[in-house]
Design an enzyme around this catalytic site. Structure first.
Site: not given
Ligand code: TTP
Ligand code: MG
Length: 389
Positions: A9, A107-108
């Site tokens: 992630d 992103d996962e």
């Molecule tokens: P996430 O992996 O949930 O968040 P992140 O990568 O920003 O942070 P973390 O380090 O906690 O993993 O989500 C990935 C991307 O998806 C995030 O950068 C932006 C997008 N996203 C949205 O647009 N809206 C949302 O509600 C979420 C959860 C994510």
């Molecule tokens: Mg993330």
């Protein structure tokens, strides 16, 4: 044989990309999302840098609330093409390590490295190299969980963010799961959780040692749940486009019941989604309408087609059908969104199910794609479309 499943992630994905591209943003609270308009903005936060999280800013929080918590933050609109490009680059890096990849979101992903990790010095060393390669190829950090099951790998990747690597060895799986709250178990709904809690079972470990009588009370699922709690989880990493999707939404300046404004926005969103699908080389089978009413009640309505499409007119038609069937009573609309999921490569033939007139449509869309490429995305909207999205 024990499996080696990896969950990756990216850290603060959209925000990290902005910080990478503009070094003056490094170390600062960067918030990606709707325009805050000095605290009067109406959309939500997409994500934010870890610096902004110290102020209590979170994904999906109203942007006005983020502004209240962090007025000194740097607020940026999302630049999806950059994020999609980084996502594609990361996927290429994954393929250096294994062909068994399940992309979960932008992103996962899960990677099954059971068969390939010996090439890279074993499972843990594979994860180290994977992190280094992602950093090298994109300048971004990710957090990684390595475990014998998908569920444990996913939980592990979240434990030491950012830039973490958490390993759950096969022999340590049951002990790793035991202290977790039962809500962490995949496939365990809130009703079952409630039933378990009322019997004094709150952790995965308590469920793992539950007696037959308690399990019988849970009905046919009881035995499955116990197996899950003991770490027996055969779910496989499956290459799939299903969970990937392309969507856009807009929050209206003011809650509205103006049918024309709503419908025009839905058509413009369909157009934009169509264009992004085509840019990415995808088409999809499921079209989803999202509506948020005044007071934040949010609904989704979806239709799955017998064929995959990336055509704006078909997406728009399905969205209009879904919207026509939606009963919002007297409530005004705050936000609408359009999403296409169940994706597959655009070039893949589905034979029988293709609609008539596809050749004509393809020609028209190609012409629009070409003009957009030359003049930018805002240059063309179909009749009935809306400009300012
Ligand atoms: P996430 O992996 O949930 O968040 P992140 O990568 O920003 O942070 P973390 O380090 O906690 O993993 O989500 C990935 C991307 O998806 C995030 O950068 C932006 C997008 N996203 C949205 O647009 N809206 C949302 O509600 C979420 C959860 C994510
Ligand atoms: Mg993330």
């Amino acid at each position: 044989m024990d499996r080696s499943i990896v969950h990756v992630d990216m850290d603060a994905f959209f925000a990290a990309i902005e910080q990478r591209d503009d070094p003056s943003l490094k170390g600062k609270p960067v918030i990606i999302g709707a325009d805050p308009k000095g605290g009067r903005g109406r959309g939500v936060v997409s994500t934010c840098s870890y610096e902004a999280r110290k102020f209590g800013v979170r994904s999906a929080m109203p942007i006005s609330e983020a502004w209240r918590r962090c007025p000194e933050g740097i607020y940026l609109a999302p630049a999806f093409h950059k994020y999609e490009e980084a996502s594609a680059r990361i996927r290429e890096v994954f393929y250096e390590f294994t062909p068994d990849i399940e992309q979960v979101s932008i992103d996962e992903a899960f990677l099954d490295i059971t068969r390939s990790s010996h090439l890279f010095g074993g499972p843990i060393e594979t994860c180290r190299r994977l992190k280094a390669r992602v950093k090298e190829a994109t300048g971004l950090t990710c957090s990684v969980g390595l475990a014998p099951t998908k569920m444990a790998a996913k939980i592990a990747s979240d434990l030491k963010k950012p830039d973490g690597l958490v390993v759950v060895p096969p022999g340590g799986l049951v002990a790793f799961l035991a202290p977790l709250d039962i809500s962490k178990l995949w496939g365990l709904g809130p009703k079952t959780a409630e039933a378990l809690r009322s019997r004094g079972i709150n952790t995965v470990g308590e469920l793992a040692s539950a007696g037959d009588r308690e399990l019988r009370a849970l009905g046919s699922h009881g035995a499955d749940l116990k197996r899950l709690a003991l770490g027996e989880d055969p779910r496989e990493v499956r290459e799939t486009y299903d969970t990937r999707s392309v969507g856009n939404e807009i929050t209206f300046e003011k809650d509205t019941s103006d049918e024309r404004e709503i419908k025009e926005s839905l058509l413009a969103l369909s157009d934009k989604v169509s264009s992004r699908l085509r840019e990415g080389g995808f088409k999809g089978r499921t079209v989803t309408l999202r509506i948020r009413l005044e007071g934040f009640e949010t609904y989704t309505r979806a239709r799955t087609l017998s064929f995959a499409t990336n055509y704006a007119d078909i997406i728009g038609r399905e969205i209009m059908t879904l919207y026509a069937a939606f009963q919002r009573g007297r409530k005004k609309v705050r936000l609408v969104g359009v999403r296409v999921s169940g994706l597959m490569p655009a070039g893949e033939k589905e034979g029988l199910f293709e609609e008539e007139g596809d050749a004509r449509r393809e020609k028209a869309h190609k012409a629009i794609d070409a003009i957009r490429e030359k003049f930018g995305r805002g240059s063309i909207y179909r009749a009935g479309g809306k400009k300012d999205i």
